[in-house]
Write an enzyme that holds these catalytic residues in place. Structure first.
Site, mmCIF file in Angstrom:
data_model
loop_
_atom_site.group_PDB
_atom_site.id
_atom_site.type_symbol
_atom_site.label_atom_id
_atom_site.label_comp_id
_atom_site.label_asym_id
_atom_site.label_seq_id
_atom_site.Cartn_x
_atom_site.Cartn_y
_atom_site.Cartn_z
ATOM 1 N N CYS A 113 0.815 -1.233 0.000
ATOM 2 C CA CYS A 113 0.000 0.000 0.000
ATOM 3 C C CYS A 113 0.844 1.277 0.000
ATOM 4 O O CYS A 113 0.317 2.361 -0.266
ATOM 5 C CB CYS A 113 -0.929 0.001 1.208
ATOM 6 S SG CYS A 113 -1.884 -1.509 1.335
ATOM 7 N N HIS A 273 -3.582 6.944 2.694
ATOM 8 C CA HIS A 273 -3.973 5.582 2.310
ATOM 9 C C HIS A 273 -5.291 5.259 3.006
ATOM 10 O O HIS A 273 -5.474 5.556 4.184
ATOM 11 C CB HIS A 273 -2.880 4.615 2.757
ATOM 12 C CG HIS A 273 -3.252 3.174 2.571
ATOM 13 N ND1 HIS A 273 -3.791 2.697 1.398
ATOM 14 C CD2 HIS A 273 -3.172 2.110 3.410
ATOM 15 C CE1 HIS A 273 -4.022 1.402 1.524
ATOM 16 N NE2 HIS A 273 -3.662 1.025 2.736
ATOM 17 N N ASN A 303 -10.212 -0.643 0.385
ATOM 18 C CA ASN A 303 -8.752 -0.511 0.352
ATOM 19 C C ASN A 303 -8.246 -1.040 -0.992
ATOM 20 O O ASN A 303 -8.298 -2.239 -1.243
ATOM 21 C CB ASN A 303 -8.170 -1.315 1.523
ATOM 22 C CG ASN A 303 -6.652 -1.244 1.590
ATOM 23 O OD1 ASN A 303 -5.996 -0.806 0.646
ATOM 24 N ND2 ASN A 303 -6.097 -1.695 2.695
#
Ligand SMILES: CC(C)(COP(=O)(O)OP(=O)(O)OC[C@H]1O[C@@H](n2cnc3c(N)ncnc32)[C@H](O)[C@@H]1OP(=O)(O)O)[C@@H](O)C(=O)NCCC(=O)NCCS
Length: 346
Positions: A113, A273, A303
């Site tokens: 990520c 994020h 996500n």
């Protein structure tokens, strides 16, 4: 001083929306639980024609159009991904072909990520050396292909998408002011995804290698392959990841603010994020940035790993939220572990 500045942003989300209500029919979960614990209401699922490189290329085209840069002018393509449809060529080379960036060199980076922020840091350093170069930094994922759809701990969290930015050199005080990147391989077991299933036992399960010499005729079936559950799905210890994410991001933000000589309340926007809305609100409180200044789109997309940050940049940018001169903080955390934070003057 030359700094990497974002000249254009773009994003591309697959059409299909998978809602929490639909997930209730797949696993033992509820819309109420998912919304309350994560902030996610829906996520996008890639279908045919929406492979990682395809949505990455579309995000890139949109970023180039905004920047007024042609594909021929792109010098480098960096794609952060862990879910490209091919291992070789790299996703970046697939994007290069797709958009016709014939003068570029292209490569992927694997940092889960945090990959887009790793890519921005590379681009910033590249333009410091070659200020005229235009660099495409992309984050793109097809996580739905690598999620165990029987595991309620993970399948409700992830989605597919891509975001891109064109980075160029600028000496007017705008651009990347400070970056702090970190990783700690010792925490890798808390969030991981083994290599995709393969006929090669070394690749099939790298954590439990079978000596190929034992299989005289190299019979995958006799070696127990292919396996349906060989760890090639995303596996996660959610609570531990949560704790580490909060501490690590807070630490990297403290450090990057110090490097830039800034304090939390001076930040105009956090474009973080998007892993869990509770992590983001926690973070805002700890560093003194109100909720209203934290850009959130996790309810729409879940996500999307390397893609969350560039999608957030693009949506905030296209909504007109980012004003020239604004101080923007971005931060991310992901498997590896990897994490980091960056401050950009818009
Ligand atoms: C995954 C996460 C949402 C779980 O929330 P939590 O409040 O920590 O919940 P816990 O893990 O403590 O689990 C609480 C209970 O909910 C259950 N549960 C887990 N997923 C569920 C789901 N989708 N639906 C319903 N219940 C669920 C658990 O099994 C557990 O049940 P138990 O108490 O009977 O064992 C949270 O830990 C998280 O977001 N972690 C970080 C994950 C992340 O961001 N990963 C990517 C990093 S880039």
């Amino acid at each position: 001083m030359i700094r990497g500045v974002i000249e254009g942003t773009g994003s591309c989300l697959p059409e299909y929306q998978l809602t929490n209500d639909q997930l209730e029919k797949l696993v033992d979960t509820s819309d109420e639980w998912i919304t309350a614990r994560t902030g996610i209401a829906s996520r996008r699922i890639a279908g045919p024609g929406e492979e990682t490189s395809k949505i990455a290329a579309e995000a890139a085209r949109r970023a180039m159009a905004m920047a007024g840069v042609t594909a021929e002018e792109i010098a480098t393509i960096i794609v952060g991904t862990m879910t490209s449809e091919t291992t070789m060529p790299s996703c970046a080379c697939l994007v290069q072909k797709e958009i016709g960036a014939v003068n570029a060199f292209a490569f992927d980076i694997s940092a889960a990520c945090t990959a887009f922020i790793y890519g921005l840091e590379l681009a910033d350093n590249m333009v410091k050396a070659y200020p005229d170069r235009k660099i495409l930094v992309i984050g793109a994922e097809n996580l739905s292909a690598r999620v165990n759809w029987q595991d309620r701990n993970t399948c409700v969290l992830f989605g597919d998408g891509a975001g891109a930015a064109v980075v160029g050199g600028d000496d007017t005080g705008r651009g990347v002011l400070a970056t702090r990147l970190f990783s700690d391989g010792r925490l890798g077991d808390l969030l991981y995804m083994n290599a995709a299933p393969s006929m090669n036992p070394h690749i099939n399960n790298p954590y439990e290698k079978t000596d190929p010499a034992e299989a005289e005729d190299f019979d995958p079936a006799r070696l127990g392959f292919p396996r349906t559950d060989n760890g090639s799905y995303i596996k996660m210890s959610g609570r531990e990841v949560f704790k580490n994410a909060v501490l690590a991001m807070e630490d990297s933000i403290d450090k990057v603010l110090e490097d830039a000589g800034l304090s939390g309340p001076e930040i105009d926007w956090i474009l973080p994020h998007q892993a869990n809305i509770r992590i983001l609100h926690n973070l805002g409180e700890r560093i003194g940035v109100p909720k209203e200044k934290i850009f959130i789109n996790i309810h729409k997309y879940g996500n999307t790993s390397a893609a969350t940050v560039p999608i957030a940049f693009d949506e905030a940018n296209r909504q007109g939220l980012l004003k020239k001169g604004d101080l923007i903080l971005t931060c991310a955390f992901g498997g590896g572990f990897t994490w980091g934070a960056e401050i950009i003057r818009w």
